[in-house]
Write an enzyme that holds these catalytic residues in place. Structure first.
Site, PDB file in Angstrom:
ATOM      1  N   LYS A  47      -2.941  -1.277  -4.746  1.00  0.00           N
ATOM      2  CA  LYS A  47      -2.818  -2.372  -3.908  1.00  0.00           C
ATOM      3  C   LYS A  47      -3.873  -3.205  -4.201  1.00  0.00           C
ATOM      4  O   LYS A  47      -3.732  -4.392  -4.097  1.00  0.00           O
ATOM      5  CB  LYS A  47      -2.861  -1.817  -2.580  1.00  0.00           C
ATOM      6  CG  LYS A  47      -1.367  -1.094  -2.155  1.00  0.00           C
ATOM      7  CD  LYS A  47      -1.315  -0.398  -0.949  1.00  0.00           C
ATOM      8  CE  LYS A  47       0.110   0.397  -0.805  1.00  0.00           C
ATOM      9  NZ  LYS A  47       0.162   0.919   0.499  1.00  0.00           N
ATOM     10  N   GLN A  91      -3.352   2.731   5.710  1.00  0.00           N
ATOM     11  CA  GLN A  91      -2.711   3.488   4.574  1.00  0.00           C
ATOM     12  C   GLN A  91      -2.203   4.916   5.630  1.00  0.00           C
ATOM     13  O   GLN A  91      -3.056   5.305   6.208  1.00  0.00           O
ATOM     14  CB  GLN A  91      -3.470   3.978   3.614  1.00  0.00           C
ATOM     15  CG  GLN A  91      -2.806   4.662   2.514  1.00  0.00           C
ATOM     16  CD  GLN A  91      -1.719   4.107   1.683  1.00  0.00           C
ATOM     17  OE1 GLN A  91      -1.589   2.823   1.728  1.00  0.00           O
ATOM     18  NE2 GLN A  91      -0.613   4.820   1.329  1.00  0.00           N
ATOM     19  N   ASP A 114       3.235  -4.424   5.977  1.00  0.00           N
ATOM     20  CA  ASP A 114       3.766  -3.414   5.631  1.00  0.00           C
ATOM     21  C   ASP A 114       5.278  -3.200   6.239  1.00  0.00           C
ATOM     22  O   ASP A 114       6.188  -2.576   5.951  1.00  0.00           O
ATOM     23  CB  ASP A 114       3.173  -2.079   6.239  1.00  0.00           C
ATOM     24  CG  ASP A 114       2.155  -1.110   5.423  1.00  0.00           C
ATOM     25  OD1 ASP A 114       2.898  -1.133   3.997  1.00  0.00           O
ATOM     26  OD2 ASP A 114       1.344  -0.535   5.475  1.00  0.00           O
TER      27      ASP A 114
HETATM   28  N1  GUN Z   1       2.041   5.622   2.892  1.00  0.00           N
HETATM   29  C1  GUN Z   1       2.853   5.942   1.921  1.00  0.00           C
HETATM   30  N2  GUN Z   1       3.250   4.744   1.820  1.00  0.00           N
HETATM   31  C2  GUN Z   1       2.819   3.670   2.296  1.00  0.00           C
HETATM   32  C3  GUN Z   1       3.135   2.360   2.475  1.00  0.00           C
HETATM   33  O1  GUN Z   1       3.957   1.606   1.957  1.00  0.00           O
HETATM   34  N3  GUN Z   1       1.931   1.829   3.279  1.00  0.00           N
HETATM   35  C4  GUN Z   1       1.168   2.369   4.080  1.00  0.00           C
HETATM   36  N4  GUN Z   1       0.560   1.724   4.982  1.00  0.00           N
HETATM   37  N5  GUN Z   1       1.158   3.851   3.880  1.00  0.00           N
HETATM   38  C5  GUN Z   1       1.990   4.416   3.114  1.00  0.00           C
END
Ligand code: GUN
Length: 298
Positions: A47, A91, A114
């Protein structure tokens, strides 16, 4: 047909970078990683790199595994208040001492790129504009760009998670043309299956479009798929493999080789849904910087 999320992501990320150059604002995304889960470490790294390549500001917040609820909330409040940060992403999974629901709700809904905040999930439920969760949003984009319409089709989703299965079901159900729906990915007949579903193959065999998001390696076999169906594999599972330099390989929730023989279209793992998730995160962050939402055109 292989639904190539890497190729589509490349195109969409160039569009995002182009729109960023023309937007007069530098989008800023803060990612927060608590602890040292190896998969999360790798996702956050992707990311961050994707943001930098798109011309965004990327703030990489790393906190120790023992971080308390109050400390994490303070960090989020600080980012919520900053004008140069338009997206705040915590996350998941979070360590056990942290109440994930409270944390998700403490992010400013208008920086919730998100799409996990209850306000954004509520907007999605109602058909209002808001931030769409990135993985389901990426799936709808992957299908529409391949010319696969869901309108009137039987879509079966295996998995009822709050991050993928449930929001994806709402997107496919959305009335097309309604504000919160995407222009080209609604009006489906949607069935959501899970671990208590009786006779799962009988249901999945009725799918024109089958989405699997359960996190069980190679769970979907060819005898569960109708000839010619579209198969979307959301799984990213690490399985031990001593022949690989890292000691593991990535497989999806679908037994790819045998299902690919039968499917009309299929997403590979890796290179299918995974890169689309990061791409839609960039998309949401740019929209946030422009005070727009996921459904608005770039
Ligand atoms: N954990 C697994 N996929 C995601 C996601 O798309 N965003 C976040 N914040 N955590 C995750």
């Amino acid at each position: 047909m292989i639904l190539d999320g890497s190729a589509l992501s490349k195109t969409l990320r160039e569009e995002v970078a182009e729109a960023t150059r023309g937007s007069g604002v530098k989008p800023g995304l803060a990612t927060i990683l608590v602890g040292d889960d190896p998969a999360s470490f790798s996702y956050v790294g992707s990311k961050q790199r994707a943001c930098e390549r798109a011309g965004f500001k990327a703030e990489d917040v790393r906190l120790p595994g023992q971080t308390t609820q109050a400390e994490l909330e303070d960090v989020i409040q600080g980012l919520n208040a900053r004008d140069d940060i338009h997206g705040v992403l915590v996350q998941q999974p979070l360590p056990k001492q942290i109440d994930t629901e409270v944390i998700v709700a403490s992010v400013d809904p208008d920086k919730d790129v998100d799409g996990f905040h209850p306000v954004n999930l509520g907007r999605l439920m109602r058909g209002d504009r808001g931030f769409l969760p990135c993985t389901p949003f990426g799936i709808t984009r992957l299908l529409s760009s391949a010319g696969i319409s869901v309108s009137g089709k039987n879509v079966v989703i295996v998995g009822r998670s709050l991050l993928v299965g449930k929001p994806l079901a709402l997107m496919f159900l959305a009335k097309m043309g309604q504000g919160g729906g995407l222009q080209d990915t609604g009006d489906a007949t949607v069935t959501v299956c899970h671990s208590r579903t009786c006779d799962l193959p009988a249901v999945t065999l009725g799918a024109d479009i089958l989405v699997c998001a359960i996190g069980i390696p190679e769970f979907v076999r060819a005898d569960m798929v109708r000839e010619g169906a579209t198969v979307v594999d959301v799984g990213i599972n690490r399985v031990d493999d001593s022949t690989k330099p890292r000691g593991y390989r990535l497989v999806g929730d679908v037994m790819y080789d045998e299902v690919a023989e039968k499917a009309g279209a299929i997403t590979p793992v890796p290179g299918g849904v995974g890169p689309m998730t990061v791409t839609m995160l960039l998309y949401n962050t740019l929209q946030s910087a422009r005070k727009l939402y996921s459904q608005d055109p770039l």
